[in-house]
Design an enzyme around this catalytic site. Structure first.
Site, PDB file in Angstrom:
ATOM      1  N   GLU A 411       0.817  -1.216   0.000  1.00 46.14           N
ATOM      2  CA  GLU A 411       0.000   0.000   0.000  1.00 46.14           C
ATOM      3  C   GLU A 411       0.849   1.263   0.000  1.00 46.14           C
ATOM      4  OE1 GLU A 411       0.257  -2.592   2.149  1.00 46.14           O
ATOM      5  OE2 GLU A 411      -1.180  -2.234   3.772  1.00 46.14           O
ATOM      6  N   CYS A 466      -1.159  -3.556   7.906  1.00 41.95           N
ATOM      7  CA  CYS A 466      -0.488  -3.976   9.138  1.00 41.95           C
ATOM      8  C   CYS A 466      -0.616  -2.895  10.211  1.00 41.95           C
ATOM      9  CB  CYS A 466       0.977  -4.298   8.863  1.00 41.95           C
ATOM     10  SG  CYS A 466       1.982  -2.864   8.423  1.00 41.95           S
TER      11      CYS A 466
END
Length: 715
Positions: A411, A466
């Protein structure tokens, strides 16, 4: 004599078992989601209710010789009367669906329809008849099945598309303030508490003339008396909650009853061998709806669900944790339709770039991409970039000239690729007017540039980012997942850092958040903020970065879409809720609250070890670029096209040519660091973000060594 004593003991044992079951029924609170799992006692009572002989645990027969006497708690002698448990005082529990339904319609009879499944995991189906219509509920115990049936019966009374409209009609306001530190989900009970025995309930909220349970045409559904305009769908119809998945009627069957004779068409097949994806379509009332799934049957069901959702305002899956959270502001697309389309576009583009996933660089744990829409039609969407990766640079490979990529998580690489695309769009203004029309930007009267109307960017990530969004979402949301129930309350929302050359995140330390260049080179672990934290930052300062802020106002993602592990409460907390109290933002900045959504067909977990490389592609590129995540460069030691050095070179060229139309004036660019610092509004917004995290007790933002930004470059 011994046989008689044995018989008495057996009878006492049997009566004790039945007494316990009765007592549990009386003291059970169905609103708790932690009802004990069904045991053999349930089987005993259910068989006995049907008049069958039962086998007791010790092998004796449990069939009755005569009916139980009334008035003595079901026992033939007062000596065997069941002991009543003492009720300890506790908090007053909210009324559950069973209680609410009993107040509205006293004396309803619940019947056991069936029991299936193995002994250790039975599934009970209970029915209740209300106004001539049967409602079924299933569950691992008869109590849960009864509660489920009552909930469906209750929902069928409401002639409004959603609970908030029903509450408005009843003169109540429903506000759900999510407490992210609570272990209890507060919305289901709040919803049902709204049905507190209004005297006119029988008239106002029942399906009047259609009590026989038949739904043959759209005319069977009463239309709401009034409704606000909807910018994308037709006038909504009430949700017939009797059509829940457990009732046996799926979306295809329901749609067929509403619009008989529909034809479903196969559209495409894609995906890796272990994660195939099929697309089916159906045309209803002149509109075509698509659905995707791991097989054609599932894709067909999702196409039908898309039609039901758009045309008839029906949602079969009401699991709160799976529901999309709408965007604050302009919502141009139906959430689930947009999410599924964005996901499919990114995966298909990655397939195309990796020869249908056969290339060695198709190996990945996380896939990300950005899709741009320029209007209300998702078919006009364009994939801007795709990327993969799950690793960060090793500290010894840091570059003091901006030549290495520090963070190769998918990302993060996708956002850098998007910035590269934005530079390309600004470079159109270095050409003639005809070329300038091709750009997604237009000039502002007060200086600088802004996006054209209705241009939106949508971030797709194949799994939850995450950090805070993922740490509490290790599994897909289940049907009974009512929200955030994780016991580790203090860790919710905490800032976290990635581990150098590894995977996973750890909470930031309260002190020593400044990293030094020589410390890292001598072996201190290089710390990088988690993806959840970085995306939260983008929702404040924008995705364009401080350099691009010289040319444009802040640019924000319109939606964040996850391919798996989507939990609405955890993701919304990580993305913006934990910094909801942010203060003192400069005028052009805001706390962006994008649409958050999962996809209909959650991506399968990627097997195997995470590769050590990251790939990126931006529209206009011929092929993927492959970067070694440990070194931040390619395998030949060359700098990436996404590194700071390359992007800064493009900025210098644009700044010198478009000097007159800059939002921020700078006499002569010196070092990369000084250019960044001169974007004062951007840094004020960033400081407000860091302050908001600190004020909420969520930790301090860890900064990289300043030396890595102190490079300069001539135009």
């Amino acid at each position: 004599m011994a046989e008689e004593r044995s018989s008495v003991r057996q009878t006492r044992s049997q009566q004790k078992y039945f007494a316990m079951d009765v007592d549990e029924e009386e003291n059970m609170s169905s609103c708790s989601t932690d009802v004990k799992e069904n045991r053999n006692l349930d089987n005993v009572s259910s068989k006995e209710a049907l008049g069958e002989g039962v086998q007791l645990p010790n092998g004796g027969s449990g069939s009755r010789k005569r009916p139980l006497e009334e008035g003595n708690n079901g026992h033939s002698h007062s000596k065997f009367r069941a002991k009543k448990r003492k009720k300890t005082p506790g908090p007053v529990l909210p009324k559950n669906a069973l209680m609410q339904l009993n107040e509205i319609k006293p004396g309803l009879q619940y019947k056991l329809l069936s029991q299936t499944g193995p002994v250790h995991a039975p599934v009970f189906v209970m029915t209740v008849e209300v106004n001539g219509q049967l409602f079924e509920g299933s569950g691992p115990t008869k109590k849960k099945a009864k509660l489920n049936a009552a909930e469906k019966a209750l929902r069928s009374f409401v002639q409004f598309p959603n609970a908030s409209e029903a509450h408005m009609a009843m003169g109540r306001t429903l506000t759900v303030n999510t407490d992210f530190t609570s272990d209890q989900a507060d919305f289901p009970d709040t919803l049902f508490n709204g049905f507190e025995t209004p005297a006119q309930a029988d008239v106002a909220y029942y399906l009047g003339s259609n009590g026989n349970g038949s739904f043959n045409s759209i005319g069977d559904y009463p239309l709401p008396s009034s409704g606000g305009p909807d910018n994308l769908s037709q006038s909504p119809l009430p949700v017939p909650s009797a059509f829940a998945p457990s009732s046996g009627k799926n979306s295809v069957m329901i749609l067929n009853e509403l619009r008989p004779g529909l034809k479903y068409d196969f559209v495409s097949e894609s995906g890796e061998s272990h994660a195939k994806n099929f697309v089916m379509s159906v045309t209803v009332d002149g509109q075509t709806f698509e659905g995707s799934g791991r097989n054609k049957k599932l894709a067909k069901a999702r196409a039908a669900q898309a039609a039901l959702s758009s045309l008839f305002n029906m949602q079969l899956d009401q699991t709160p944790s799976r529901q999309p959270i709408p965007r604050e502001g302009l919502q141009l697309h139906l959430p689930q339709v947009l999410a599924d389309s964005v996901s499919r576009l990114v995966v298909d583009k990655f397939s195309e770039l990796t020869d249908n996933f056969t290339s060695p660089h198709a190996r990945r744990k996380v896939l990300a991409g950005v899709v741009m829409t320029t209007g209300t039609d998702v078919k006009d969407a364009e994939v801007i970039c795709v990327s993969t990766g799950t690793k960060c640079i090793n500290g010894e490979y840091m570059s003091d000239r901006g030549l290495a990529l520090n963070d190769c998580h998918a990302e993060i690489i996708a956002r850098r690729s998007l910035i590269r695309y934005l530079y390309t769009q600004l470079e159109y203004f270095l050409s003639n007017k005809e070329d300038q029309q091709k750009s997604i930007f237009i000039r502002c009267e007060r200086g600088g540039y802004k996006l054209k109307d209705n241009v939106q960017f949508h971030l797709y990530i194949s799994t939850s980012p995450c950090g805070d969004a993922r740490i509490f979402s290790p599994h897909e949301a289940g049907m009974e997942d009512q929200g955030d129930r994780h016991p580790n309350r203090k860790a919710r929302g905490q800032l976290r850092t990635k581990i150098e050359s590894g995977e996973g995140t750890i909470p930031v330390r309260s002190s020593n958040t400044i990293q030094t260049w020589d410390g890292v080179l001598q072996g201190e672990r290089l710390l990088t903020m988690s993806c959840s934290d970085k995306i939260a930052r983008w929702n404040v300062v924008g995705i364009q970065g401080s350099l691009m802020n010289y040319f444009t106002e802040p640019i924000y993602f319109s939606s964040i879409i996850l391919g798996s592990l989507y939990h609405a409460d955890h993701l919304s907390r990580a993305m913006y809720q934990r910094i909801a109290d942010i203060e003192d933002l400069p005028q052009s900045f805001t706390l962006n609250k994008p649409l958050l959504s999962g996809i209909s067909n959650a991506e399968a977990r990627q097997p195997g070890k995470a590769p050590n490389f990251s790939v990126n592609w931006t529209v206009g590129d011929q092929a993927l670029e492959v970067i070694n995540a440990t070194t931040g460069k390619d395998d030949m030691g060359r700098a990436s096209r996404l590194c700071k050095h390359v992007l800064y070179s493009r900025w210098i060229r644009l700044q010198s040519k478009l000097l007159s139309s800059l939002r921020i004036k700078l006499s002569k660019p010196s070092s990369y660091y000084e250019v960044k610092q001169a974007a004062t509004e951007y840094h004020s917004a960033k400081q407000a973000l860091i302050k908001a995290f600190h004020k909420a007790g969520l930790g301090a933002w860890v900064k990289k060594p300043i030396e890595q930004d102190q490079f300069s470059q001539s135009p």
